[in-house]
Design an enzyme around this catalytic site. Structure first.
Site, PDB file in Angstrom:
ATOM      1  N   GLY A   1      -0.769  -5.007   2.327  1.00  0.00           N
ATOM      2  CA  GLY A   1      -1.933  -3.963   1.873  1.00  0.00           C
ATOM      3  C   GLY A   1      -1.648  -2.487   2.159  1.00  0.00           C
ATOM      4  O   GLY A   1      -1.373  -2.118   3.262  1.00  0.00           O
TER       5      GLY A   1
ATOM      6  N   ARG B   1       2.719  -8.066  -1.584  1.00  0.00           N
ATOM      7  CA  ARG B   1       2.486  -9.239  -0.513  1.00  0.00           C
ATOM      8  C   ARG B   1       3.860 -10.316  -1.031  1.00  0.00           C
ATOM      9  O   ARG B   1       3.475 -10.640  -2.325  1.00  0.00           O
ATOM     10  CB  ARG B   1       1.455  -9.725  -0.434  1.00  0.00           C
ATOM     11  CG  ARG B   1       0.096  -8.833   0.115  1.00  0.00           C
ATOM     12  CD  ARG B   1      -0.999  -9.699   0.400  1.00  0.00           C
ATOM     13  NE  ARG B   1      -2.198  -8.901   0.471  1.00  0.00           N
ATOM     14  CZ  ARG B   1      -2.427  -7.931   1.559  1.00  0.00           C
ATOM     15  NH1 ARG B   1      -1.757  -8.095   2.540  1.00  0.00           N
ATOM     16  NH2 ARG B   1      -3.589  -7.212   1.264  1.00  0.00           N
TER      17      ARG B   1
ATOM     18  N   ASP C   1       0.590  -7.098   9.998  1.00  0.00           N
ATOM     19  CA  ASP C   1       1.240  -8.125  10.877  1.00  0.00           C
ATOM     20  C   ASP C   1       2.571  -8.999  10.111  1.00  0.00           C
ATOM     21  O   ASP C   1       3.320  -9.319  10.491  1.00  0.00           O
ATOM     22  CB  ASP C   1       0.473  -8.734  11.888  1.00  0.00           C
ATOM     23  CG  ASP C   1      -0.397  -9.664  11.163  1.00  0.00           C
ATOM     24  OD1 ASP C   1      -0.738  -9.399   9.871  1.00  0.00           O
ATOM     25  OD2 ASP C   1      -0.918 -10.632  11.803  1.00  0.00           O
TER      26      ASP C   1
ATOM     27  N   THR D   1      -1.526  -0.419   8.555  1.00  0.00           N
ATOM     28  CA  THR D   1      -2.787  -1.143   8.018  1.00  0.00           C
ATOM     29  C   THR D   1      -4.213  -0.832   8.222  1.00  0.00           C
ATOM     30  O   THR D   1      -4.362  -0.171   9.639  1.00  0.00           O
ATOM     31  CB  THR D   1      -2.585  -2.495   8.439  1.00  0.00           C
ATOM     32  OG1 THR D   1      -3.977  -3.430   8.068  1.00  0.00           O
ATOM     33  CG2 THR D   1      -2.386  -2.768   9.886  1.00  0.00           C
TER      34      THR D   1
ATOM     35  N   ASP E   1      -6.676  -2.331   9.011  1.00  0.00           N
ATOM     36  CA  ASP E   1      -7.445  -3.499  10.024  1.00  0.00           C
ATOM     37  C   ASP E   1      -7.290  -3.241  11.282  1.00  0.00           C
ATOM     38  O   ASP E   1      -8.161  -3.652  12.026  1.00  0.00           O
ATOM     39  CB  ASP E   1      -6.893  -4.904   9.611  1.00  0.00           C
ATOM     40  CG  ASP E   1      -6.915  -5.412   7.999  1.00  0.00           C
ATOM     41  OD1 ASP E   1      -7.685  -4.815   7.263  1.00  0.00           O
ATOM     42  OD2 ASP E   1      -6.345  -5.961   7.514  1.00  0.00           O
TER      43      ASP E   1
ATOM     44  N   ASP F   1      -5.440  -4.227  13.667  1.00  0.00           N
ATOM     45  CA  ASP F   1      -5.610  -5.591  14.269  1.00  0.00           C
ATOM     46  C   ASP F   1      -4.020  -6.074  15.085  1.00  0.00           C
ATOM     47  O   ASP F   1      -3.968  -7.358  15.155  1.00  0.00           O
ATOM     48  CB  ASP F   1      -5.824  -6.891  13.186  1.00  0.00           C
ATOM     49  CG  ASP F   1      -4.602  -6.732  12.107  1.00  0.00           C
ATOM     50  OD1 ASP F   1      -3.698  -5.637  11.961  1.00  0.00           O
ATOM     51  OD2 ASP F   1      -4.506  -7.709  11.132  1.00  0.00           O
TER      52      ASP F   1
ATOM     53  N   ARG G   1     -10.008  -8.526   7.619  1.00  0.00           N
ATOM     54  CA  ARG G   1      -9.260  -9.576   7.591  1.00  0.00           C
ATOM     55  C   ARG G   1     -10.122 -10.296   8.770  1.00  0.00           C
ATOM     56  O   ARG G   1     -11.410 -10.367   8.783  1.00  0.00           O
ATOM     57  CB  ARG G   1      -7.968  -9.411   7.992  1.00  0.00           C
ATOM     58  CG  ARG G   1      -7.309 -10.661   7.275  1.00  0.00           C
ATOM     59  CD  ARG G   1      -5.498 -10.385   7.405  1.00  0.00           C
ATOM     60  NE  ARG G   1      -5.195  -9.279   6.497  1.00  0.00           N
ATOM     61  CZ  ARG G   1      -4.882  -9.954   5.118  1.00  0.00           C
ATOM     62  NH1 ARG G   1      -4.929 -11.208   4.723  1.00  0.00           N
ATOM     63  NH2 ARG G   1      -4.470  -8.902   3.974  1.00  0.00           N
TER      64      ARG G   1
HETATM   65  O1  F6P Z   1      -4.851  -5.975   5.443  1.00  0.00           O
HETATM   66  C1  F6P Z   1      -5.555  -4.939   4.655  1.00  0.00           C
HETATM   67  C2  F6P Z   1      -6.697  -5.485   3.745  1.00  0.00           C
HETATM   68  O2  F6P Z   1      -7.247  -4.624   3.154  1.00  0.00           O
HETATM   69  C3  F6P Z   1      -7.815  -6.367   4.664  1.00  0.00           C
HETATM   70  O3  F6P Z   1      -8.681  -5.691   5.321  1.00  0.00           O
HETATM   71  C4  F6P Z   1      -8.382  -7.329   3.485  1.00  0.00           C
HETATM   72  O4  F6P Z   1      -8.674  -8.665   3.950  1.00  0.00           O
HETATM   73  C5  F6P Z   1      -7.123  -7.536   2.569  1.00  0.00           C
HETATM   74  O5  F6P Z   1      -6.125  -6.521   2.897  1.00  0.00           O
HETATM   75  C6  F6P Z   1      -7.442  -7.596   0.986  1.00  0.00           C
HETATM   76  O6  F6P Z   1      -6.196  -7.888   0.570  1.00  0.00           O
HETATM   77  P1  F6P Z   1      -6.163  -7.596  -1.212  1.00  0.00           P
HETATM   78  O7  F6P Z   1      -6.142  -6.283  -1.445  1.00  0.00           O
HETATM   79  O8  F6P Z   1      -4.595  -8.220  -1.346  1.00  0.00           O
HETATM   80  O9  F6P Z   1      -7.373  -8.426  -2.077  1.00  0.00           O
END
Ligand code: F6P
Length: 320
Positions: A11, A72, A103, A126, A128, A130, A172
């Protein structure tokens, strides 16, 4: 170390562009050639590699998103994908890699370092927050500030209508965005994956605050618990207050990076290149107690994230 590669993965996060700039400019400072890889590991597998010069990264320090774009990439988890990625690096003579991501991206970096001997440095990018080994990840501060801006606006309208606002934030499995935006916005309640919640206790808290003269309530719910719609529905079934859900969503991933994130980007990017220049690979850079640090990337990804209980209790004590 003559040629280094750079990619953003997973992300996106505000500050990634500022980190790209810092890596490119630091690399050029040390006389390296710097190659940008588009679309993260997917681009590495598909050979989407281009040289980055001084001016390639002009005027991006203030931009959200990532100029290199991101993805991803499940293929990176397969042996075939990994071999192709390494072939691309060999084809361009790239002998060191900087990976900016969360991560999942670090796990890819770990594989390249560990199994294929490619010196790799991870920059934690990120929203997050995390990753346990670093106090802050790149993008977290800006994301929280965006949430604050939205929560401030919600507070206005909720107070006018004497409502309860349920605001869903990202993160997340981690409750840090909820924790920090909850404290900083004066939300009365936060609901995070790390702590089991009790709806009756939440309603008691709302009742107490109303009895104390409050006209609205903000409940920040981390996405790792449930969505705002579901939470608001469950709450509404048990109370006569007017409840409204808001999901902040991807808005919190965009926007111009804050000062804090630009500073992190400059320091993380520079540190990553200094390490590669010293012939050191397989490290993750981070910040701890206000100092830029680096540690073994394998150790960094294997540390279990802890939740700041004291901050959680602080919110309980001061927001009512
Ligand atoms: O890891 C960053 C993040 O924004 C998380 O907070 C969220 O769960 C996820 O990515 C959302 O992913 P996507 O943009 O693929 O829907």
């Amino acid at each position: 170390m003559k040629r280094i590669g750079l990619l953003t993965s997973g992300g996106d996060a505000p500050g990634m562009n500022a980190a790209i700039r810092a890596v490119v400019r630091s690399g050029l400072y040390f006389g390296m050639q710097v190659y940008g890889i588009e679309r993260g590991y997917a681009g590495l597998i598909e050979d989407k590699v281009m040289p980055l010069e001084m001016r390639s990264v002009s005027n991006i320090v203030q931009l959200g998103g990532t100029k290199l774009r991101t993805a991803r990439c499940l293929e990176m988890l397969t042996k075939e994908g990994q071999k192709q990625a390494v072939q691309t690096l060999e084809k361009h003579g790239i002998d060191g890699l900087v990976v900016i991501g969360g991560d999942g991206s670090f796990r890819g970096a770990k594989i390249l370092s560990d199994e294929y001997g490619v010196p790799t440095i991870g920059i934690p990018g990120t929203i997050d927050n995390d990753l346990e080994y670093t106090d802050y990840t790149l993008g977290f501060d800006t994301a929280v500030n965006t949430c604050l801006d939205i929560i401030n606006k919600l507070r206005d309208t909720m107070t006018s209508h004497e409502r309860v606002s349920v605001v869903e934030v990202m993160g997340r499995h981690c409750g840090d965005i909820a924790l920090f935006s909850g404290i900083a916005s004066g939300a009365e309640i936060i609901v995070v994956p790390e702590i089991k919640f009790d709806m009756d206790e939440i309603i008691n808290r709302i009742n107490r605050s109303r009895a104390n003269g409050k006209h609205s309530n903000i409940i920040v719910v981390a996405e790792g618990v449930m969505g705002a719609d579901d939470f608001a529905r469950q709450l509404q079934e048990k109370t006569a207050y007017s409840v409204r859900p808001t999901c902040i969503g991807h808005v919190q991933r965009g926007g111009s990076p804050s000062m804090a994130d630009r500073m992190l980007a400059a320091q993380f990017g520079n540190k990553a290149v200094r390490l590669l220049n010293d012939g050191i690979g397989n490290r993750a850079v981070g910040i701890r107690d206000n100092k830029i640090i680096d540690m073994d990337i394998i150790e960094a990804v294997s540390m279990k994230k802890t939740f700041n209980l004291e901050l959680y209790e602080t919110l309980q004590m001061i927001s009512m």
